[in-house]
Design an enzyme around this catalytic site. Structure first.
Site, mmCIF file in Angstrom:
data_model
loop_
_atom_site.group_PDB
_atom_site.id
_atom_site.type_symbol
_atom_site.label_atom_id
_atom_site.label_comp_id
_atom_site.label_asym_id
_atom_site.label_seq_id
_atom_site.Cartn_x
_atom_site.Cartn_y
_atom_site.Cartn_z
ATOM 1 N N ALA A 93 0.826 -1.213 0.000
ATOM 2 C CA ALA A 93 0.000 0.000 0.000
ATOM 3 C C ALA A 93 0.861 1.264 0.000
ATOM 4 O O ALA A 93 0.492 2.274 -0.595
ATOM 5 C CB ALA A 93 -0.958 0.003 1.177
ATOM 6 N N THR A 94 2.024 1.221 0.643
ATOM 7 C CA THR A 94 2.895 2.400 0.645
ATOM 8 C C THR A 94 3.248 2.796 -0.789
ATOM 9 O O THR A 94 3.135 3.963 -1.172
ATOM 10 C CB THR A 94 4.190 2.120 1.448
ATOM 11 O OG1 THR A 94 3.823 1.856 2.804
ATOM 12 C CG2 THR A 94 5.143 3.297 1.389
ATOM 13 N N SER A 129 -3.274 -3.423 0.383
ATOM 14 C CA SER A 129 -2.082 -4.130 0.822
ATOM 15 C C SER A 129 -2.427 -5.583 1.090
ATOM 16 O O SER A 129 -3.442 -5.882 1.706
ATOM 17 C CB SER A 129 -1.567 -3.471 2.100
ATOM 18 O OG SER A 129 -0.510 -4.224 2.643
ATOM 19 N N HIS A 172 -0.629 -7.858 2.978
ATOM 20 C CA HIS A 172 -0.338 -8.419 4.311
ATOM 21 C C HIS A 172 -1.261 -7.917 5.411
ATOM 22 O O HIS A 172 -1.154 -8.343 6.556
ATOM 23 C CB HIS A 172 1.129 -8.177 4.694
ATOM 24 C CG HIS A 172 1.452 -6.776 5.121
ATOM 25 N ND1 HIS A 172 1.587 -6.432 6.446
ATOM 26 C CD2 HIS A 172 1.660 -5.653 4.418
ATOM 27 C CE1 HIS A 172 1.881 -5.136 6.521
ATOM 28 N NE2 HIS A 172 1.932 -4.645 5.295
ATOM 29 N N CYS A 225 5.171 5.078 17.252
ATOM 30 C CA CYS A 225 6.015 6.110 17.865
ATOM 31 C C CYS A 225 7.084 6.575 16.896
ATOM 32 O O CYS A 225 8.287 6.413 17.146
ATOM 33 C CB CYS A 225 6.686 5.595 19.138
ATOM 34 S SG CYS A 225 5.616 5.641 20.561
HETATM 35 C C1 PLP Z 1 -0.368 -0.774 6.521
HETATM 36 C C2 PLP Z 1 -0.996 0.429 5.936
HETATM 37 C C3 PLP Z 1 -0.404 1.077 4.836
HETATM 38 C C4 PLP Z 1 0.902 0.608 4.230
HETATM 39 O O1 PLP Z 1 0.793 -0.670 3.675
HETATM 40 P P1 PLP Z 1 2.105 -1.526 3.323
HETATM 41 O O2 PLP Z 1 1.584 -2.582 2.412
HETATM 42 O O3 PLP Z 1 2.614 -2.061 4.618
HETATM 43 O O4 PLP Z 1 3.064 -0.626 2.646
HETATM 44 C C5 PLP Z 1 -1.046 2.177 4.339
HETATM 45 N N1 PLP Z 1 -2.194 2.633 4.860
HETATM 46 C C6 PLP Z 1 -2.784 2.042 5.912
HETATM 47 C C7 PLP Z 1 -4.079 2.582 6.430
HETATM 48 C C8 PLP Z 1 -2.197 0.933 6.497
HETATM 49 O O5 PLP Z 1 -2.772 0.369 7.540
#
Ligand code: PLP
Length: 410
Positions: A77-78, A205, A207, A332
């Site tokens: 998601a990043t 995402s 995971h 944090c």
């Molecule tokens: C975990 C998360 C992300 C980032 O997802 P990744 O796949 O770990 O990069 C972005 N937005 C929200 C709301 C998340 O919980």
């Protein structure tokens, strides 16, 4: 402080979820016989891999109610958020434009927003109520003639607050403004079909939804309107030129299977998990008078609890637990500030109903409990005992009020 005890009860599903065994099973062939590069279209090995990728693309598209051609695989998601926001905002005509978002977004959104501001863009953070829910009128008020994009999370990763996306989507649509939704937390529980949320860009995402780590996807609308994105990773031209790099076939297959499982199981999962969550919360509230539930009670993910207990610091509460793996409200990210969760802190900010001190104390004291698909009733019974016993023990000690040495290393 790290807990390597696999017997520990896992209540940190917002941080990551275990891989569903059915997902792992679907991935296994990609580590054995189907090892080809899906771009090697001239031979059988490549074609077999490509077929798995396209099946997975279909599974993701089905869950979102999208066309498979609207799905771009990324590393998570990043990266999806980076591609969505930078992909829109780095276009020549948008560089000095205006972005609307909130202060409780994931850091991926907030950091891209800050970068955009430093490079000539403008950003407005829409104020939120004490419950963390945004009012669509506030979005409306923030819109200017140069607004290019609105980015909102569907559900918050700390306090589980669910935002009224359909209303915001309608506002965007009427004004020709693109709408990005961060659905990373929402995917396992909420209706993320495009017909419901109405977004033009959606980040997900794997995971956080029982798939493997290091894989995610971005939905980008192909028509009405067609979203134009500038690629952020260039090279071999994979994913229609929007995300170069050899495809992570096992990851993609895992994400596809995870989405297929959600298509049929998401609703039942939510019902079962929210019953467990409600029981745990009721128990904590009964045994720990003064407990504050951060975020909205109603507009909330079914698996989330985020609470602060006046007089008990999150760091000490977590450190005292013997059987539960859970987190402070946030990772944090700025240990030197000692302010605790920026999300919980952000809630009180625009309200006179709560003092700055109180907001800070809630932020420092907040702990997050995230349930999930594999959480059992027995686990909840054990966890609630550990949580309550630890808190009562801390309350009975006078030094528990001292939060000056806030420890963010947990
Ligand atoms: C975990 C998360 C992300 C980032 O997802 P990744 O796949 O770990 O990069 C972005 N937005 C929200 C709301 C998340 O919980």
């Amino acid at each position: 402080m790290t807990n390597h005890n696999p017997q520990s009860i896992y209540l940190d599903y917002h941080a990551t979820t275990p891989v569903d065994p059915r997902v792992l099973e679907a991935m296994m062939p990609c580590y054995k016989e189907v090892f080809g590069n899906p771009a090697s279209s001239q031979h059988a090995h490549g074609q077999a891999a490509n077929q798995l990728v396209e099946t997975a693309r279909g599974q993701v598209a089905t869950l979102l109610g999208a066309d498979p051609r609207e799905i771009i695989f990324t590393s998570g998601a990043t990266e999806s958020i980076n591609l969505a926001l930078k992909g829109v905002l780095t276009a020549e005509e948008n560089r000095s434009g205006h972005l609307i978002t909130t202060e409780i977004e994931h850091k991926a959104v907030l950091d891209v927003a800050q970068h955009f501001e430093r490079t000539g863009g403008q950003v407005t953070y829409v104020p939120l109520g004490l419950d963390g829910v945004l009012k669509p009128e506030q979005v409306l008020d923030a819109i200017t003639s140069s607004t290019k994009l609105i980015s909102l999370q569907y559900a918050n990763n700390e306090i589980g607050t669910v935002q009224p996306l359909p209303e915001v989507a309608k506002i965007c649509r009427e004004r020709g403004i693109l709408f990005h939704c961060d659905a990373a937390q929402a995917l396992p529980y909420l209706d993320c079909r495009l017909a419901t949320i109405g977004a033009d860009l959606v980040s997900i995402s794997s995971h956080k939804s029982y798939g493997p780590k290091g894989i995610g996807a971005l939905f980008a609308r192909r028509k009405q309107p067609r979203v134009r994105l500038e690629a952020q990773i260039e090279g071999g031209g994979q994913e229609r030129g929007l995300r170069s790099g050899t495809l992570n076939v096992p990851g993609i297959v895992g994400l596809g299977k995870a989405c297929e499982l959600l298509t049929t199981e998401c609703q039942a999962d939510g019902v079962r998990i929210s019953a467990l969550r409600d029981r745990l919360l009721a128990h904590l509230e009964e045994k720990l008078p003064g407990l504050v539930l951060n975020g909205s009670r109603e507009n909330r993910l079914p698996n989330n609890i985020n609470v602060s207990l006046p007089g008990v610091s999150a760091a000490k509460w977590l450190a005292g637990l013997t059987t539960v793996s859970c987190s402070a409200g946030s990772a944090c990210s700025n240990p030197s500030s000692g302010d605790g969760s920026y999300v919980v802190q952000g809630l009180g900010k625009f309200q006179s109903a709560i003092t700055v001190e109180e907001a800070r104390s809630r932020a420092q004291g907040s702990i997050r409990l995230g349930l999930g698909r594999f959480t059992t009733e027995e686990e909840i019974d054990l966890a609630q005992k550990d949580l309550v016993d630890t808190a009562i023990h801390l309350l009975s000690r006078s030094d528990s009020k001292d939060s000056s040495e806030e420890d963010c290393s947990i």
